[in-house]
Design a protein around this motif. Structure first.
Motif, PDB file in Angstrom:
ATOM      1  N   SER A  25       0.877  -0.935  -0.033  1.00  0.00           N
ATOM      2  CA  SER A  25       0.030  -0.230   0.050  1.00  0.00           C
ATOM      3  C   SER A  25       1.069   1.330  -0.176  1.00  0.00           C
ATOM      4  CB  SER A  25      -0.885   0.261   1.307  1.00  0.00           C
ATOM      5  OG  SER A  25      -0.348   0.130   2.365  1.00  0.00           O
ATOM      6  N   SER A  26       0.221   2.374  -0.551  1.00  0.00           N
ATOM      7  CA  SER A  26       1.298   3.645  -0.257  1.00  0.00           C
ATOM      8  C   SER A  26       0.170   4.886   0.207  1.00  0.00           C
ATOM      9  CB  SER A  26       1.470   3.933  -1.949  1.00  0.00           C
ATOM     10  OG  SER A  26       0.382   4.045  -2.740  1.00  0.00           O
ATOM     11  N   THR A  27       0.831   5.698   0.554  1.00  0.00           N
ATOM     12  CA  THR A  27       0.262   6.878   0.960  1.00  0.00           C
ATOM     13  C   THR A  27       0.986   8.078   0.531  1.00  0.00           C
ATOM     14  OG1 THR A  27      -0.616   7.989   2.913  1.00  0.00           O
ATOM     15  CG2 THR A  27       1.650   6.956   3.164  1.00  0.00           C
ATOM     16  N   THR A  28       0.335   9.501   0.318  1.00  0.00           N
ATOM     17  CA  THR A  28       0.901  10.647  -0.459  1.00  0.00           C
ATOM     18  C   THR A  28       0.979  11.552   0.860  1.00  0.00           C
ATOM     19  OG1 THR A  28       0.246   9.899  -2.390  1.00  0.00           O
ATOM     20  CG2 THR A  28       1.158  11.908  -2.175  1.00  0.00           C
ATOM     21  N   THR A  29       2.306  12.188   1.035  1.00  0.00           N
ATOM     22  CA  THR A  29       2.319  12.911   1.817  1.00  0.00           C
ATOM     23  C   THR A  29       1.921  14.381   1.536  1.00  0.00           C
ATOM     24  OG1 THR A  29       4.718  13.709   1.450  1.00  0.00           O
ATOM     25  CG2 THR A  29       4.463  11.825   2.966  1.00  0.00           C
ATOM     26  N   ALA A  30       1.792  15.225   2.546  1.00  0.00           N
ATOM     27  CA  ALA A  30       1.269  16.669   2.114  1.00  0.00           C
ATOM     28  C   ALA A  30       2.100  17.098   0.939  1.00  0.00           C
ATOM     29  CB  ALA A  30       1.153  17.638   3.466  1.00  0.00           C
ATOM     30  N   ASP A  31       3.452  16.985   1.106  1.00  0.00           N
ATOM     31  CA  ASP A  31       4.339  17.626  -0.117  1.00  0.00           C
ATOM     32  C   ASP A  31       4.403  16.729  -1.258  1.00  0.00           C
ATOM     33  OD1 ASP A  31       5.627  15.644   1.222  1.00  0.00           O
ATOM     34  OD2 ASP A  31       7.375  16.915   1.556  1.00  0.00           O
ATOM     35  N   VAL A  33       5.099  13.490  -1.723  1.00  0.00           N
ATOM     36  CA  VAL A  33       5.826  12.413  -1.711  1.00  0.00           C
ATOM     37  C   VAL A  33       4.945  10.946  -1.418  1.00  0.00           C
ATOM     38  CG1 VAL A  33       7.937  11.445  -0.700  1.00  0.00           C
ATOM     39  CG2 VAL A  33       7.831  13.770  -0.976  1.00  0.00           C
ATOM     40  N   THR A  34       5.080  10.063  -2.234  1.00  0.00           N
ATOM     41  CA  THR A  34       4.676   8.691  -1.989  1.00  0.00           C
ATOM     42  C   THR A  34       5.788   7.714  -1.418  1.00  0.00           C
ATOM     43  OG1 THR A  34       3.275   8.918  -4.263  1.00  0.00           O
ATOM     44  CG2 THR A  34       3.480   6.929  -3.381  1.00  0.00           C
ATOM     45  N   LEU A  35       4.841   7.239  -0.332  1.00  0.00           N
ATOM     46  CA  LEU A  35       5.766   6.408   0.630  1.00  0.00           C
ATOM     47  C   LEU A  35       5.066   5.064   0.639  1.00  0.00           C
ATOM     48  CD1 LEU A  35       6.276   8.570   3.401  1.00  0.00           C
ATOM     49  CD2 LEU A  35       7.967   8.002   1.788  1.00  0.00           C
ATOM     50  N   PHE A  36       5.555   3.943   0.665  1.00  0.00           N
ATOM     51  CA  PHE A  36       4.977   2.908   0.551  1.00  0.00           C
ATOM     52  C   PHE A  36       5.242   1.833   1.767  1.00  0.00           C
ATOM     53  CE2 PHE A  36       6.373   4.325  -3.504  1.00  0.00           C
ATOM     54  CZ  PHE A  36       5.171   3.800  -4.283  1.00  0.00           C
ATOM     55  N   ARG A  62      16.348  -7.294  15.623  1.00  0.00           N
ATOM     56  CA  ARG A  62      15.538  -6.754  14.828  1.00  0.00           C
ATOM     57  C   ARG A  62      15.813  -6.982  13.537  1.00  0.00           C
ATOM     58  NH1 ARG A  62      15.832  -2.108  16.979  1.00  0.00           N
ATOM     59  NH2 ARG A  62      17.348  -2.759  18.667  1.00  0.00           N
ATOM     60  N   MET A  63      14.955  -6.831  12.699  1.00  0.00           N
ATOM     61  CA  MET A  63      15.112  -7.302  11.054  1.00  0.00           C
ATOM     62  C   MET A  63      15.184  -5.909  10.353  1.00  0.00           C
ATOM     63  SD  MET A  63      13.078  -9.711   8.889  1.00  0.00           S
ATOM     64  CE  MET A  63      12.025  -8.682   7.575  1.00  0.00           C
ATOM     65  N   TYR A  64      16.207  -5.875   9.502  1.00  0.00           N
ATOM     66  CA  TYR A  64      16.242  -4.929   8.528  1.00  0.00           C
ATOM     67  C   TYR A  64      15.715  -5.511   7.205  1.00  0.00           C
ATOM     68  CZ  TYR A  64      19.560  -2.712  11.883  1.00  0.00           C
ATOM     69  OH  TYR A  64      20.165  -2.381  12.994  1.00  0.00           O
ATOM     70  N   GLY A  65      14.995  -4.471   6.510  1.00  0.00           N
ATOM     71  CA  GLY A  65      14.206  -5.147   5.383  1.00  0.00           C
ATOM     72  C   GLY A  65      13.717  -3.932   4.389  1.00  0.00           C
ATOM     73  N   ALA A  66      13.038  -4.192   3.316  1.00  0.00           N
ATOM     74  CA  ALA A  66      12.554  -3.324   2.458  1.00  0.00           C
ATOM     75  C   ALA A  66      11.175  -3.548   2.187  1.00  0.00           C
ATOM     76  CB  ALA A  66      13.487  -2.989   1.189  1.00  0.00           C
ATOM     77  N   TYR A  67      10.080  -2.627   1.972  1.00  0.00           N
ATOM     78  CA  TYR A  67       8.862  -2.907   1.590  1.00  0.00           C
ATOM     79  C   TYR A  67       8.632  -3.791   0.429  1.00  0.00           C
ATOM     80  CZ  TYR A  67       8.823   0.612  -1.844  1.00  0.00           C
ATOM     81  OH  TYR A  67       9.078   1.135  -2.927  1.00  0.00           O
ATOM     82  N   SER A  99      10.806   5.223   6.883  1.00  0.00           N
ATOM     83  CA  SER A  99      12.237   4.700   6.398  1.00  0.00           C
ATOM     84  C   SER A  99      13.216   5.113   7.452  1.00  0.00           C
ATOM     85  CB  SER A  99      12.487   5.265   5.217  1.00  0.00           C
ATOM     86  OG  SER A  99      13.765   5.203   4.906  1.00  0.00           O
ATOM     87  N   GLN A 100      14.231   4.195   7.727  1.00  0.00           N
ATOM     88  CA  GLN A 100      15.314   4.477   8.633  1.00  0.00           C
ATOM     89  C   GLN A 100      16.733   4.078   7.524  1.00  0.00           C
ATOM     90  OE1 GLN A 100      15.173   3.182  12.635  1.00  0.00           O
ATOM     91  NE2 GLN A 100      13.105   2.780  12.355  1.00  0.00           N
ATOM     92  N   ALA A 101      16.618   4.530   6.303  1.00  0.00           N
ATOM     93  CA  ALA A 101      17.694   4.110   5.538  1.00  0.00           C
ATOM     94  C   ALA A 101      18.900   4.684   6.078  1.00  0.00           C
ATOM     95  CB  ALA A 101      17.435   4.941   3.929  1.00  0.00           C
ATOM     96  N   LYS A 102      19.242   5.691   6.640  1.00  0.00           N
ATOM     97  CA  LYS A 102      20.318   6.128   7.213  1.00  0.00           C
ATOM     98  C   LYS A 102      20.963   5.404   8.171  1.00  0.00           C
ATOM     99  CE  LYS A 102      19.755  11.199   6.283  1.00  0.00           C
ATOM    100  NZ  LYS A 102      19.380  12.443   6.703  1.00  0.00           N
ATOM    101  N   LEU A 103      20.081   4.712   8.836  1.00  0.00           N
ATOM    102  CA  LEU A 103      20.496   3.657   9.997  1.00  0.00           C
ATOM    103  C   LEU A 103      21.035   2.659   9.586  1.00  0.00           C
ATOM    104  CD1 LEU A 103      20.725   2.604  12.951  1.00  0.00           C
ATOM    105  CD2 LEU A 103      18.342   1.950  12.654  1.00  0.00           C
ATOM    106  N   CYS A 104      20.189   2.281   7.959  1.00  0.00           N
ATOM    107  CA  CYS A 104      20.637   0.917   7.593  1.00  0.00           C
ATOM    108  C   CYS A 104      22.205   1.103   6.991  1.00  0.00           C
ATOM    109  CB  CYS A 104      19.674   0.649   6.366  1.00  0.00           C
ATOM    110  SG  CYS A 104      18.005   0.228   6.997  1.00  0.00           S
TER     111      CYS A 104
END
Length: 140
Positions: A25-31, A33-36, A62-67, A99-104
């Motif tokens: 699923s996805s959502t679009t932020t006020a600015d 941007v589409t996030l999944f 913890r498990m690191y992954g991608a949608y 997203s925690q891409a920086k942490l990854c």
């Protein structure tokens, strides 16, 4: 060899991708941007998976992954909804919700999924038996 391992972890089986892609699923932020979001876990947890998730939680796992990662989805399905709710999930894709891409990147996550258990990284989809062995070894 590192590149080959990364390709292995992020390669997508077309049949699995098409099955799970429908539930992303996805959502679009006020600015604009589409996030999944990752697909919803459809399986019910076994007692074994519940006990394993408790053991993993005790080791700060913890498990690191991608949608979009089919192997991540399969890993979650192996645990089931209830057990995986006990395991922190870190979204590594930049366009994933929370997203925690920086942490990854800081953790140097080599591919998806990657487990962090007791501070050590275990890349790749793990069988429940493999995770049980890791928990037992770390509990000593």
């Amino acid at each position: 060899t590192t590149m080959a391992a990364i390709v292995l972890f992020v390669s997508v089986d077309d049949s699995v991708a098409s099955q799970s892609a429908a539930t992303i699923s996805s959502t679009t932020t006020a600015d604009g941007v589409t996030l999944f979001s990752p697909p919803t876990i459809r399986t019910t947890s076994t007692q074994r998976a519940m006990e394993l998730s408790t053991g993993l939680a005790a080791l700060d796992a913890r498990m690191y992954g991608a949608y979009w990662c089919s192997h991540c989805f399969d890993q979650k399905e192996a645990f089931g909804q209830e057990a995986f709710a006990n395991i922190p999930y870190v979204e590594c894709s930049k366009d994933g919700i929370n997203s925690q891409a920086k942490l990854c990147k800081v953790k140097d996550v080599p591919g998806y999924p990657t487990w962090e258990i007791n501070g050590k990284l275990y890349p790749g989809e793990q069988m429940l038996e493999e995770l049980e062995e890791i928990v037992a070894d770390n509990a000593k």
